[in-house]
Design a protein around this motif. Sequence first.
Motif, short mmCIF file in Angstrom:
data_model
loop_
_atom_site.label_atom_id
_atom_site.label_comp_id
_atom_site.label_asym_id
_atom_site.label_seq_id
_atom_site.Cartn_x
_atom_site.Cartn_y
_atom_site.Cartn_z
N CYS A 56 -4.41 -0.22 0.02
CA CYS A 56 -5.24 -1.20 0.73
C CYS A 56 -6.67 -0.69 0.66
CB CYS A 56 -4.76 -1.35 2.17
SG CYS A 56 -4.99 0.10 3.19
N CYS A 91 -0.07 3.33 3.68
CA CYS A 91 0.23 2.80 5.02
C CYS A 91 1.35 1.77 5.00
CB CYS A 91 -1.03 2.23 5.67
SG CYS A 91 -1.58 0.68 4.95
N CYS A 135 0.85 -1.19 0.00
CA CYS A 135 0.00 0.00 0.00
C CYS A 135 0.89 1.24 0.00
CB CYS A 135 -0.93 0.00 1.22
SG CYS A 135 -1.90 1.52 1.37
N ARG A 160 -7.50 2.61 2.66
CA ARG A 160 -7.01 3.86 2.08
C ARG A 160 -7.69 4.18 0.75
NH1 ARG A 160 -5.58 4.43 6.79
NH2 ARG A 160 -3.45 4.14 7.44
N ILE A 177 1.25 -1.39 4.23
CA ILE A 177 0.90 -2.79 4.50
C ILE A 177 1.15 -3.64 3.24
CG2 ILE A 177 -1.53 -2.59 3.87
CD1 ILE A 177 -2.16 -4.51 6.19
ZN LIG Z 1 -2.94 1.08 3.32
#
Ligand SMILES: [Zn+2]
Length: 136
Positions: A132, A96, A93, A135, A98
Amino acid sequence: MVIGARLDDALYNILRAREPRDLLRSVLIQPYFAPELQVLMVEQGAINYESFLYSKKLLEQQAIGEKLEDTYRYAARDQGFRRAVVIAYAHRCALCGIRVRTLDGHTVVTAAHIIPCSIGHDDRPANGMALCRTRH
Ligand SMILES: [Zn+2]
């Protein structure tokens, strides 16, 4: 659940050509699925193949910076754009950070256009972000 399979080398080489691959697909699909589903499965297979080619071209064109011709079906473009952007971001992502991938290759990120597709029709990975679902 089956994660993968290993093909015999001779069979793999035969299946690299489209005609025998299509023949094997129909032999596998016909006995187990209703005719109306067979049509959908063959169509989805064609879209998957087209989207794979589209994403490959998008990633190759990335260095050149030119837009691709708009000759692909919407479903193939959408799927191909997603694949190219997710690969360009290494399944992470952009906001963030991830990164989750399942054993069968699924990922938690999706691809978003920076300039909406409805405005720019620009599927280049540079116009995309892997995000993700939160978001996105
Ligand atoms: Zn994210």
